[in-house]
Motif scaffolding. Structure first.
Motif, PDB file in Angstrom:
ATOM      1  N   PRO A 250      17.286 -28.704  47.051  1.00  0.00           N
ATOM      2  CA  PRO A 250      17.972 -29.583  45.601  1.00  0.00           C
ATOM      3  C   PRO A 250      18.150 -28.611  45.266  1.00  0.00           C
ATOM      4  CG  PRO A 250      15.338 -29.353  45.908  1.00  0.00           C
ATOM      5  CD  PRO A 250      15.381 -29.059  46.961  1.00  0.00           C
ATOM      6  N   ALA A 251      18.779 -28.577  43.679  1.00  0.00           N
ATOM      7  CA  ALA A 251      19.622 -28.109  42.278  1.00  0.00           C
ATOM      8  C   ALA A 251      18.099 -27.396  42.012  1.00  0.00           C
ATOM      9  CB  ALA A 251      19.674 -28.805  41.490  1.00  0.00           C
ATOM     10  N   ARG A 252      17.636 -26.183  41.399  1.00  0.00           N
ATOM     11  CA  ARG A 252      16.973 -26.022  41.155  1.00  0.00           C
ATOM     12  C   ARG A 252      16.477 -26.537  39.461  1.00  0.00           C
ATOM     13  NH1 ARG A 252      14.311 -20.147  42.125  1.00  0.00           N
ATOM     14  NH2 ARG A 252      16.569 -19.278  43.309  1.00  0.00           N
ATOM     15  N   GLU A 253      17.473 -26.835  38.573  1.00  0.00           N
ATOM     16  CA  GLU A 253      17.360 -27.171  37.341  1.00  0.00           C
ATOM     17  C   GLU A 253      18.279 -28.627  38.025  1.00  0.00           C
ATOM     18  OE1 GLU A 253      18.357 -25.030  34.977  1.00  0.00           O
ATOM     19  OE2 GLU A 253      17.361 -22.653  35.176  1.00  0.00           O
ATOM     20  N   LYS A 254      17.244 -29.790  36.506  1.00  0.00           N
ATOM     21  CA  LYS A 254      18.142 -30.644  36.690  1.00  0.00           C
ATOM     22  C   LYS A 254      18.693 -30.998  34.889  1.00  0.00           C
ATOM     23  CE  LYS A 254      15.556 -33.764  39.997  1.00  0.00           C
ATOM     24  NZ  LYS A 254      15.008 -34.205  40.194  1.00  0.00           N
ATOM     25  N   LEU A 255      19.078 -32.135  34.996  1.00  0.00           N
ATOM     26  CA  LEU A 255      19.613 -31.813  33.327  1.00  0.00           C
ATOM     27  C   LEU A 255      18.882 -32.832  32.732  1.00  0.00           C
ATOM     28  CD1 LEU A 255      23.709 -32.227  33.222  1.00  0.00           C
ATOM     29  CD2 LEU A 255      22.423 -30.566  32.457  1.00  0.00           C
ATOM     30  N   ALA A 256      18.576 -32.581  31.572  1.00  0.00           N
ATOM     31  CA  ALA A 256      17.508 -33.397  30.852  1.00  0.00           C
ATOM     32  C   ALA A 256      18.511 -34.286  30.461  1.00  0.00           C
ATOM     33  CB  ALA A 256      17.791 -32.558  29.618  1.00  0.00           C
ATOM     34  N   ARG A 257      17.584 -35.586  29.833  1.00  0.00           N
ATOM     35  CA  ARG A 257      18.320 -36.736  30.336  1.00  0.00           C
ATOM     36  C   ARG A 257      19.169 -36.774  28.779  1.00  0.00           C
ATOM     37  NH1 ARG A 257      15.194 -42.247  31.364  1.00  0.00           N
ATOM     38  NH2 ARG A 257      15.540 -41.240  33.118  1.00  0.00           N
ATOM     39  N   GLY A 258      20.275 -36.994  28.907  1.00  0.00           N
ATOM     40  CA  GLY A 258      21.014 -37.520  27.439  1.00  0.00           C
ATOM     41  C   GLY A 258      22.122 -36.126  27.028  1.00  0.00           C
TER      42      GLY A 258
END
Length: 270
Positions: A250-258
């Protein structure tokens, strides 16, 4: 140190290897050499960077009882119910990567193109069926650079030079690099001179196709008015040209919601 004949094989990502106590597995991948030793109560990892100059095209793996010289530093890890199972998981860079083509590329007004960019990977050493991570290593020494309007506004990034190939068949397929397709759309009324741009590597997942080659999520950059207004989109699938793929990291980071992606990547073009 015990020497014995050790057969050499091709290494593989996301593949479970079984070791027994006393064995050492050695890997030569990219510009990194790695030795992983299994003992009754601990794992030992030794890592050494090799000189750059040529780009290795193969991944060699062997299992036996050979250790490097005592000059190579050892890291020790306590074992916890891993059954001697070892696995290597690829990872993208943990910072954005500034891509600089060897020769700048001009995209005419209203035109689009797809650049195939090679992305250097990190190797995660994982153990057990749960793939517990022990350590990770870059497969080529990373170079650092600063991307921003000035020395106070911007961010620290990795730097990578690339040929910025437009033809997929011209892209070298190396096991320590993943291919990232970058689509650039120039909707401006004047040409776009592409000298360098920031690839949000921590947000990219890694996939493997049927030939064992690694790809990342595709990235689309659209420039509508000026360079600072460019928007960025990350695909959630691999492009068809990659062939049939499976997700292996998976990606190391996920975008914060919003949070809009364009805000997460404030500096796309340098």
């Amino acid at each position: 140190m015990t020497e014995q004949s050790e057969s050499q094989r091709d290494g593989a990502w996301a593949h479970s290897y079984q070791l027994v106590s006393g064995q050492t597995q050695q890997h030569q991948l990219g510009h990194t050499r790695l030795w992983i030793t299994l003992l009754d109560l601990e794992w030992q990892i030794r890592e050494q960077s090799s000189k750059q100059g040529t780009d290795p095209e193969n991944w060699y793996e062997s299992t036996g009882h050979t250790l490097p010289s005592a000059d190579v530093k050892v890291q020790r890890f306590v074992r916890t119910h891993d059954d001697g199972v070892l696995c290597f998981v690829p990872a993208v860079a943990n910072l954005p990567t500034v891509i600089r083509p060897f020769q700048p590329l001009t995209i005419p007004a209203g035109a689009r193109c797809v650049l195939y960019v090679g992305t250097t990977l990190w190797m995660k050493v994982c153990v057990g069926e749960a793939r517990t991570e022990l350590a990770e290593f870059p497969l080529a020494p990373p170079s650092m650079t600063w991307l921003g309007r000035n020395t106070r506004e911007g961010e620290l990034c990795y730097a990578s030079s690339t040929y910025g190939r437009l033809a997929l068949e011209a892209v070298p397929k190396r096991p320590w690099r993943a291919v990232t397709p970058v689509t650039i759309i120039n909707e401006r009324e004047k040409p776009l001179l592409l000298e360098r741009f920031s690839l949000p590597t921590p947000l990219l997942a890694i996939y493997r196709n049927e030939r064992g080659q690694l790809w990342t999520s595709g990235v689309t950059v659209k420039c509508e008015t000026d360079m600072s207004s460019a928007s960025l989109h990350i695909d959630h699938a691999v492009i068809p040209e990659a062939g049939k793929c499976e997700a292996i990291a998976p990606a190391r980071e996920k975008l914060a919601r919003g949070r809009r992606l364009v805000r997460a990547v404030d500096n796309i073009f340098g």
